[in-house]
Enzyme design. Structure first.
Site, PDB file in Angstrom:
ATOM      1  N   SER A 184       0.803  -1.213  -0.017  1.00 21.65           N
ATOM      2  CA  SER A 184      -0.038  -0.121  -0.158  1.00 21.65           C
ATOM      3  C   SER A 184       0.758   1.118   0.011  1.00 21.65           C
ATOM      4  CB  SER A 184      -0.873  -0.183   1.173  1.00 21.65           C
ATOM      5  OG  SER A 184      -0.216   0.033   2.359  1.00 21.65           O
ATOM      6  N   HIS A 212      -5.360  -3.924  -2.373  1.00 23.95           N
ATOM      7  CA  HIS A 212      -5.101  -2.868  -3.516  1.00 23.95           C
ATOM      8  C   HIS A 212      -5.123  -3.599  -4.708  1.00 23.95           C
ATOM      9  CE1 HIS A 212      -4.564   0.682  -0.957  1.00 23.95           C
ATOM     10  NE2 HIS A 212      -4.224  -0.225  -0.187  1.00 23.95           N
ATOM     11  N   LYS A 243     -12.225  -0.142  -1.958  1.00 24.70           N
ATOM     12  CA  LYS A 243     -11.279   0.311  -2.946  1.00 24.70           C
ATOM     13  C   LYS A 243     -11.730   0.368  -4.286  1.00 24.70           C
ATOM     14  CE  LYS A 243      -7.524  -0.007   0.693  1.00 24.70           C
ATOM     15  NZ  LYS A 243      -8.410  -0.393   1.635  1.00 24.70           N
TER      16      LYS A 243
HETATM   17  N1  PMP Z   1      -5.151  -4.240   4.048  1.00 23.90           N
HETATM   18  C1  PMP Z   1      -4.292  -3.124   3.346  1.00 23.90           C
HETATM   19  C2  PMP Z   1      -3.281  -3.531   2.454  1.00 23.90           C
HETATM   20  C3  PMP Z   1      -4.849  -1.767   3.291  1.00 23.90           C
HETATM   21  O1  PMP Z   1      -4.421  -0.967   2.396  1.00 23.90           O
HETATM   22  C4  PMP Z   1      -5.867  -1.516   3.778  1.00 23.90           C
HETATM   23  C5  PMP Z   1      -6.684  -0.065   3.882  1.00 23.90           C
HETATM   24  N2  PMP Z   1      -5.738   0.871   3.673  1.00 23.90           N
HETATM   25  C6  PMP Z   1      -6.733  -2.546   4.476  1.00 23.90           C
HETATM   26  C7  PMP Z   1      -5.939  -3.700   4.617  1.00 23.90           C
HETATM   27  C8  PMP Z   1      -7.727  -2.148   5.603  1.00 23.90           C
HETATM   28  O2  PMP Z   1      -8.821  -2.036   4.995  1.00 23.90           O
HETATM   29  P1  PMP Z   1     -10.172  -1.445   5.251  1.00 23.90           P
HETATM   30  O3  PMP Z   1      -9.987  -0.078   4.928  1.00 23.90           O
HETATM   31  O4  PMP Z   1     -11.397  -1.792   4.655  1.00 23.90           O
HETATM   32  O5  PMP Z   1     -10.204  -1.423   6.800  1.00 23.90           O
END
Ligand code: PMP
Length: 395
Positions: A184, A212, A243
């Protein structure tokens, strides 16, 4: 009272220290984040900060699906899933999820954070070992901490290091390897083939976080494991609907024993209120839409390739980005804040990312691209990024 003021003093000092390190965060009022142009504190900006990779967050079909779900099933789910919260849209959404992911079983949970924390802490305990890429998402780290399992972090994408750590553990220990597929903050991709080989050699379980990658990779948008034809080799796949799919919530898929176990042991599923029907309504619709979004996926990949190439050609350090997440490495915290601020003045919303989200001295400004953006807008943004980059000496 003295007790309270001690807390207040300590916390105020800590916030001040964060401020001195240019690391203090605050909430900023943002309008129209579901669109390609948004408004932050009254200023219109090109949105290069959202995870709305296929532009679905404002999609009329998803809005209608939500409204229809409310009309049939009401607003609140009224309880946790194990009490009376598993309304019929859960059943429909999970059936669609399993078909889409070609999985034996699957479950929808409240968010990606909830999924990672819950799955890892349900599966592993004091006697187990979890091997985790150093750049995995914070929710994976929190899941491991909560599990009390032995936490072995391997250097980012370094499979030699992972293998060395695997070799150190007794053969009879239960082992879980966990990785983001698309990372991310760096926007690079895990070596899934290599991880599958290691998990087979060391008899470990492999879990991937496709947050992602879901909607972005694979012919039907089911993620990077599908694209590599490795879906059947990965034991636990999680991903989010928040996303590329434009909605909210997350999924976990795997074999039946895994999902049955999670229903019995995953505390972040058991002890929380189920998602509202409207969210499930939009999830069902977005699973349908994303499978037909081949054209949008292709435009997203074309646009991100172009954006990355232009940044590289102009001398920016974009880490090892190979996806729609494109960081520009800046180094010091205050410089990344300055960079983002100047971009905002130029009409571009991109976010500074600082420690602890990224390692010390690796502060960056992170850009995300969506298929809804026009090539002219990206060209316009590139001109401004180059201008600001030069004025700050980043290039
Ligand atoms: N895993 C990754 C790699 C993320 O980037 C994110 C959120 N940015 C999450 C899990 C968490 O997901 P959520 O926003 O649905 O809580």
């Amino acid at each position: 009272m003295e007790h309270v003021s001690r807390w207040e003093k300590d916390i105020t000092d800590e916030l001040l220290a964060l401020e001195n390190q240019s690391a203090r965060r605050s909430l900023v009022l943002t309008e129209n984040a579901d669109q390609t142009w948004l408004t932050i504190e009254g200023q219109r900006m090109l949105n290069l900060a959202s995870n709305n990779y296929l532009g679905l967050a404002g999609d009329e079909r998803l809005k209608h699906a939500m409204i229809e779900a409310i009309q049939h099933y009401g607003v609140g789910s009224t309880s946790s899933r194990l009490i009376v919260g598993s309304h019929p849209l859960y059943d429909k959404a999970e059936k669609e999820l399993i078909k889409w992911k070609h999985a034996e079983a699957g479950i929808i949970v409240n968010s990606g954070y909830v999924a990672n924390v819950g799955v890892i802490s349900a599966l592993t305990g004091r006697d187990d070992v979890v091997f985790s890429d150093k750049l995995n998402h914070a929710s994976i780290v929190d899941g491991i901490v909560l599990s009390r399992a032995k936490h072995r972090r391997y250097r980012h994408k370094n499979l030699n290091h992972l293998e060395a750590l695997l070799q150190r553990e007794p053969i009879e220990k239960r082992k879980l390897i966990v990785t983001d597929t698309v990372f991310s903050m760096d926007g690079d991709i895990a070596d899934l083939k290599g991880l599958v080989e290691l998990k087979e050699r060391y008899n470990a379980l492999l879990m991937v976080d496709e947050a992602h990658a879901t909607g972005v990779y694979g012919e039907n948008g089911t993620g990077y494991a599908e694209m590599e034809h490795l879906q059947s080799k990965v034991d636990i796949q999680m991903g989010t609907f928040s996303k590329a799919l434009g909605s909210y919530g997350a999924y976990v898929v795997g074999e039946k024993w895994l999902i049955d176990y999670l229903i019995n042991r995953m505390r972040s599923l058991i002890y929380t209120t189920a998602l509202p029907p409207a969210v499930l309504g939009s999830i069902i619709k977005s699973i349908e839409i994303v499978q037909q979004a081949g054209k949008e996926r292709q435009s997203l990949h074309d646009l991100t390739y172009y954006f990355r190439s232009e940044l590289l050609r102009n001398g920016f350090n974009i880490c090892s980005s190979e996806t729609q997440i494109v960081p520009i490495l800046v180094g010091e915290n205050d410089r990344s804040i300055q960079f983002a601020k100047l971009l905002q003045q130029e009409g571009i919303a991109a976010i500074p990312v600082r420690p602890p989200t990224v390692p010390e001295k690796e502060s960056r400004v992170r850009f995300t691209i969506t298929s809804a953006q026009a090539r002219e807008d990206i060209n316009w943004a590139l001109d401004r990024i180059i201008y600001v980059g030069k004025s700050l000496g980043v290039i």
